[in-house]
Design an enzyme around this catalytic site. Structure first.
Site, PDB file in Angstrom:
ATOM      1  N   CYS A   2       0.833  -1.205   0.000  1.00 42.29           N
ATOM      2  CA  CYS A   2       0.000   0.000   0.000  1.00 42.29           C
ATOM      3  C   CYS A   2       0.871   1.260   0.000  1.00 42.29           C
ATOM      4  O   CYS A   2       1.983   1.257   0.515  1.00 42.29           O
ATOM      5  CB  CYS A   2      -0.869   0.028   1.232  1.00 42.29           C
ATOM      6  N   ARG A  27       4.888   0.001  -6.301  1.00 38.97           N
ATOM      7  CA  ARG A  27       4.854  -0.833  -5.093  1.00 38.97           C
ATOM      8  C   ARG A  27       3.899  -2.006  -5.237  1.00 38.97           C
ATOM      9  O   ARG A  27       3.963  -2.960  -4.466  1.00 38.97           O
ATOM     10  CB  ARG A  27       4.417   0.014  -3.884  1.00 38.97           C
ATOM     11  N   TRP A  74      -2.939  -2.706  -1.469  1.00 38.29           N
ATOM     12  CA  TRP A  74      -2.602  -4.094  -1.810  1.00 38.29           C
ATOM     13  C   TRP A  74      -3.341  -4.935  -0.782  1.00 38.29           C
ATOM     14  O   TRP A  74      -3.064  -4.861   0.417  1.00 38.29           O
ATOM     15  CB  TRP A  74      -1.089  -4.283  -1.709  1.00 38.29           C
ATOM     16  N   ASN A  98      -1.604   1.820   6.039  1.00 40.71           N
ATOM     17  CA  ASN A  98      -0.754   0.713   5.568  1.00 40.71           C
ATOM     18  C   ASN A  98      -0.484  -0.179   6.759  1.00 40.71           C
ATOM     19  O   ASN A  98      -0.289   0.312   7.869  1.00 40.71           O
ATOM     20  CB  ASN A  98       0.600   1.226   5.074  1.00 40.71           C
ATOM     21  N   GLY A  99      -0.408  -1.477   6.522  1.00 35.18           N
ATOM     22  CA  GLY A  99      -0.080  -2.398   7.601  1.00 35.18           C
ATOM     23  C   GLY A  99      -1.282  -3.221   8.013  1.00 35.18           C
ATOM     24  O   GLY A  99      -2.271  -3.324   7.283  1.00 35.18           O
ATOM     25  N   GLU A 479      17.031 -18.382  -8.018  1.00 30.91           N
ATOM     26  CA  GLU A 479      16.614 -17.045  -8.447  1.00 30.91           C
ATOM     27  C   GLU A 479      15.929 -17.135  -9.818  1.00 30.91           C
ATOM     28  O   GLU A 479      14.924 -16.461 -10.073  1.00 30.91           O
ATOM     29  CB  GLU A 479      17.834 -16.106  -8.478  1.00 30.91           C
ATOM     30  N   LYS A 483      12.155 -15.886 -10.497  1.00 32.87           N
ATOM     31  CA  LYS A 483      11.863 -14.871 -11.517  1.00 32.87           C
ATOM     32  C   LYS A 483      10.805 -15.374 -12.478  1.00 32.87           C
ATOM     33  O   LYS A 483       9.849 -14.678 -12.800  1.00 32.87           O
ATOM     34  CB  LYS A 483      13.170 -14.576 -12.257  1.00 32.87           C
ATOM     35  N   GLU A 486       7.249 -15.756 -10.794  1.00 32.59           N
ATOM     36  CA  GLU A 486       6.535 -14.547 -10.382  1.00 32.59           C
ATOM     37  C   GLU A 486       5.994 -13.752 -11.560  1.00 32.59           C
ATOM     38  O   GLU A 486       4.947 -13.113 -11.431  1.00 32.59           O
ATOM     39  CB  GLU A 486       7.361 -13.683  -9.429  1.00 32.59           C
ATOM     40  N   HIS A 502      17.495 -37.412  -5.952  1.00 34.86           N
ATOM     41  CA  HIS A 502      16.896 -37.772  -4.665  1.00 34.86           C
ATOM     42  C   HIS A 502      15.395 -37.470  -4.647  1.00 34.86           C
ATOM     43  O   HIS A 502      14.792 -37.377  -3.577  1.00 34.86           O
ATOM     44  CB  HIS A 502      17.621 -37.040  -3.529  1.00 34.86           C
ATOM     45  N   LYS A 600       5.819  -4.620  -4.728  1.00 35.89           N
ATOM     46  CA  LYS A 600       7.251  -4.343  -4.823  1.00 35.89           C
ATOM     47  C   LYS A 600       7.902  -4.348  -3.447  1.00 35.89           C
ATOM     48  O   LYS A 600       8.993  -4.848  -3.266  1.00 35.89           O
ATOM     49  CB  LYS A 600       7.453  -2.986  -5.505  1.00 35.89           C
TER      50      LYS A 600
HETATM   51  O1  M6R Z   1      13.023  -4.988  -1.061  1.00 33.94           O
HETATM   52  P1  M6R Z   1      13.560  -6.351  -0.735  1.00 33.94           P
HETATM   53  O2  M6R Z   1      14.830  -6.665  -1.432  1.00 33.94           O
HETATM   54  O3  M6R Z   1      13.663  -6.584   0.741  1.00 33.94           O
HETATM   55  O4  M6R Z   1      12.466  -7.363  -1.279  1.00 33.94           O
HETATM   56  C1  M6R Z   1      12.580  -8.736  -1.034  1.00 33.94           C
HETATM   57  C2  M6R Z   1      11.613  -9.519  -1.880  1.00 33.94           C
HETATM   58  O5  M6R Z   1      10.292  -9.152  -1.594  1.00 33.94           O
HETATM   59  C3  M6R Z   1      11.872  -9.317  -3.372  1.00 33.94           C
HETATM   60  O6  M6R Z   1      13.179  -9.626  -3.725  1.00 33.94           O
HETATM   61  C4  M6R Z   1      10.910 -10.196  -4.193  1.00 33.94           C
HETATM   62  O7  M6R Z   1      11.208 -11.541  -3.999  1.00 33.94           O
HETATM   63  C5  M6R Z   1      10.981  -9.809  -5.674  1.00 33.94           C
HETATM   64  N1  M6R Z   1       9.659  -9.704  -6.209  1.00 33.94           N
HETATM   65  C6  M6R Z   1      11.731 -10.808  -6.479  1.00 33.94           C
HETATM   66  O8  M6R Z   1      11.779 -10.469  -7.821  1.00 33.94           O
END
Ligand code: M6R
Length: 605
Positions: A2, A27, A74, A98-99, A479, A483, A486, A502, A600
């Site tokens: 948010c 965000r 959000w 927010n929160g 990673e 990627k 997501e 395994h 974000k």
């Molecule tokens: O702002 P941060 O690096 O702490 O964020 C951590 C994760 O939320 C962030 O890396 C998330 O996994 C991304 N969407 C990955 O692409």
């Protein structure tokens, strides 16, 4: 997550709030709304979906008023409907939040018992009703706001307008960031510096438990005990111009392709190529005395931490513990006296990572943070800040922040090794020279993007995709899988190549592409053996390597990487996996920059 903006102003608030909300789009959000005070009355407009929907509503039904609050939501409590969108309002107050209010259920029951009715399911509506009830008892706004805060548990940033009080706004910070912007004859509130970028560069970062009363020409900050406090004003470095995509179709694409430039900038801050040395900021502790390093982060930043573990242990011979922030503090970690805990976060605001940082701080560890946002809470609460200098990252999928974090961590590992006496000056100079070459090699990889684009198009129809690597390329495999899932919504997993037999190898058939990350040398022969096991079961192997070696004929595809030194190789191999995910997502037509359900900056637990 948010986003909040609030203006106690002298000119129409809505256009300026909409511009701020636009800046906050990165965000991630699924509904938005604004409320203003005009001739003493509160009015609001809210809409599910993107800001365009809200803008359309405002075009048909404008809101007047020079003071207002705005929000991008959000969803946490309740779906992204109009009824759940912020601001939440009664005839007396309008609130954005927010929160998460943890005791909202108990407060809601209490309010319902005294006759309150609720239109939505959010915790924020409860806050609006609770404050209204206080005002109805005849309390002055400030006293009512103080009582409200004393009743709330959880994490929140609040911004509040009170009917009939055009020259007044309240804000509070408890667990979620809130920033005051200082203007001329106006003042502002925002969830981060970005929200306020078009309004003010003079910022006051509220501390935990702070609340603030704003008028057009005054800002009074109080601490949790309601004692007036002075908080420092800082000058924001966030650019006032809107960040745009340039010639790119998506922010993610732009951010992938600008990596040679930003990594060069980052390394420029940490390397002295002439002297062949690393430059780290002054430290309030001595690196040579650090007995153990704890690395904590979430998501992509966590994979950066995992890569760094290999560097630090191998080059500096310092024991490293790595953990996901959401698990770290709950497992009662064992700290070592004089240990250094490093928190990696693009945003510097991720709630889990921040909570882990505070846990380590309370335990007396030295605290360092590796962040992109300099004014972020993590940066402000750390003994040492190692900025990654990636520039604003807008795409929800982190790309350049990953490679810039890795560049900082590699530099740090080399300096640590030097301070520990594990490597001599000549070896440091060799590493510096290797790092210096990374941007040019990154540019070379990106210039070969057509090949990877065509592989991505081929595999975009798959239901499941595996990424495998060994050693330092295992986190790169994870990673890659993160990627891909997501942004393309294809199910993907990253495995240590040796672990396939395994269990996961049972998944392999002719429909499962497997991306093998195997630079020549080191453990590559072992990874290649594992890829052979996959091909023997008809798996479609895509090899990322500078040596296609013996498996060339049986592979489904090969993306040729330039040969590179061991230190920078993981940074380079991040690029093809980013491109693969990006082009697979484009092929699938997903919302690349704002993938579903994601934000974000994740400021809730
Ligand atoms: O702002 P941060 O690096 O702490 O964020 C951590 C994760 O939320 C962030 O890396 C998330 O996994 C991304 N969407 C990955 O692409």
């Amino acid at each position: 997550m948010c986003g909040i903006v609030g203006i106690v102003g002298q000119s129409p608030a809505v256009p300026r709030m909409m511009e701020s909300l636009k800046r906050l789009e990165y965000r991630g959000y699924d509904s938005a709304g604004v409320a203003t005070l005009s001739k003493g009355s509160l009015e609001r407009r809210r809409a599910p979906g993107k800001l365009d929907a809200l803008a359309g509503l405002l075009a048909n039904s404008p809101l007047e008023g020079n003071s207002g609050i705005g929000h991008t939501r959000w969803a946490t409590h309740g779906e992204p409907t109009e009824a759940n969108a912020h601001p939440h309002m009664t005839d007396k107050v309008a609130i954005v939040h927010n929160g998460i209010i943890e005791n909202f259920k108990e407060l809601k029951d209490e309010l319902t018992a005294s006759g309150a009715e609720f239109e939505g399911e959010t915790d924020t509506e409860v806050v609006a009703k609770l404050l209204t009830r206080e005002l109805e008892t005849g309390a002055e706004p400030r006293a009512a706001f103080q009582t409200l805060l004393s009743r709330l548990q959880g994490a929140f940033a609040l911004c509040v307008l009170v009917a009939g009080k055009e020259n007044l706004m309240f804000g509070a910070r408890e667990g979620s960031p809130l920033v005051v912007g200082l203007g001329d004859g106006e003042n502002y509130l925002g969830s981060d510096a970005m929200a306020l970028a078009g309004l003010s560069n003079r910022l006051i970062y509220l501390e935990e438990g702070d609340w603030v009363e704003l008028t057009r020409d005054s800002v009074q900050v109080f601490d949790r005990a309601n004692t007036p406090v002075e908080r420092a004003t800082s000058i924001s470095q966030v650019a006032t111009t809107m960040i745009d995509k340039g010639n790119h179709r998506h922010f993610m694409q732009k951010e992938i392709y600008e990596q040679p430039t930003v990594v060069a900038q980052t390394l420029g801050r940490y390397l002295d190529p002439n002297a062949g040395t690393i430059r780290l900021p002054d430290m309030p502790f001595d690196l040579k005395d650090v007995p153990k390093i704890t690395l904590v982060a979430c998501g992509t930043s966590f994979y950066a931490a995992q890569v760094a573990r290999y560097w630090i242990e191998k080059i500096a011979r310092v024991p490293v513990e790595v953990d996901i922030a959401s698990e770290f503090r709950y497992r009662d970690p064992v700290y070592v006296d004089g240990g250094l805990a490093i928190f990696i976060s693009q945003s510097g605001e991720t709630m889990d990572t921040l909570a882990a940082l505070r846990h380590a701080k309370d335990a007396g560890q030295h605290i360092a943070s590796i962040v992109n946002v300099l004014g972020s809470t993590m940066a402000r609460e750390s003994d040492l800040v190692l900025p990654i200098h990636a520039g604003p990252e807008v795409g929800v999928a982190s790309t350049k922040a990953f490679t810039c974090s890795l560049s900082v961590l590699a530099s740090f590992a080399v300096q640590l090794a030097a301070d520990k006496g594990e490597i001599d000056a000549a070896t440091v100079a060799n590493y510096v020279s290797e790092l210096e070459h990374a941007p040019a090699l990154m540019a070379k990889i990106l210039s070969d993007d057509e090949k990877i684009e065509s592989i991505a198009r081929d595999i975009a129809t798959a239901r499941d995709i595996l990424f495998v690597g060994r050693g330092i390329y295992f986190p790169i495999a994870m990673e890659g899988a993160l990627k891909l899932k997501e942004i393309s919504y294809i199910h993907a997993e990253g495995y240590a190549a040796g672990e396939l037999k395994h269990g996961p190898i049972a998944l392999i058939d002719e429909n499962v592409p497997v991306i093998g990350i195997a630079p020549d040398g080191g453990l590559s022969e072992k990874t290649v053996s594992n890829l052979q096991e996959i091909m023997a079961r008809k798996g479609k192997v895509v090899l990322l390597s500078d040596n296609k070696g013996s498996i060339a004929d049986d592979m489904y595809a090969h993306f040729e990487m330039p040969p590179a030194g061991d230190l920078i190789s993981p940074i380079l191999y991040a690029l093809p996996i980013q491109l693969l995910s990006y082009y697979a997502a484009v092929e699938k037509g997903t919302d690349v920059d704002m993938p579903r359900n994601l934000a974000k900056s994740v400021t809730v637990e």
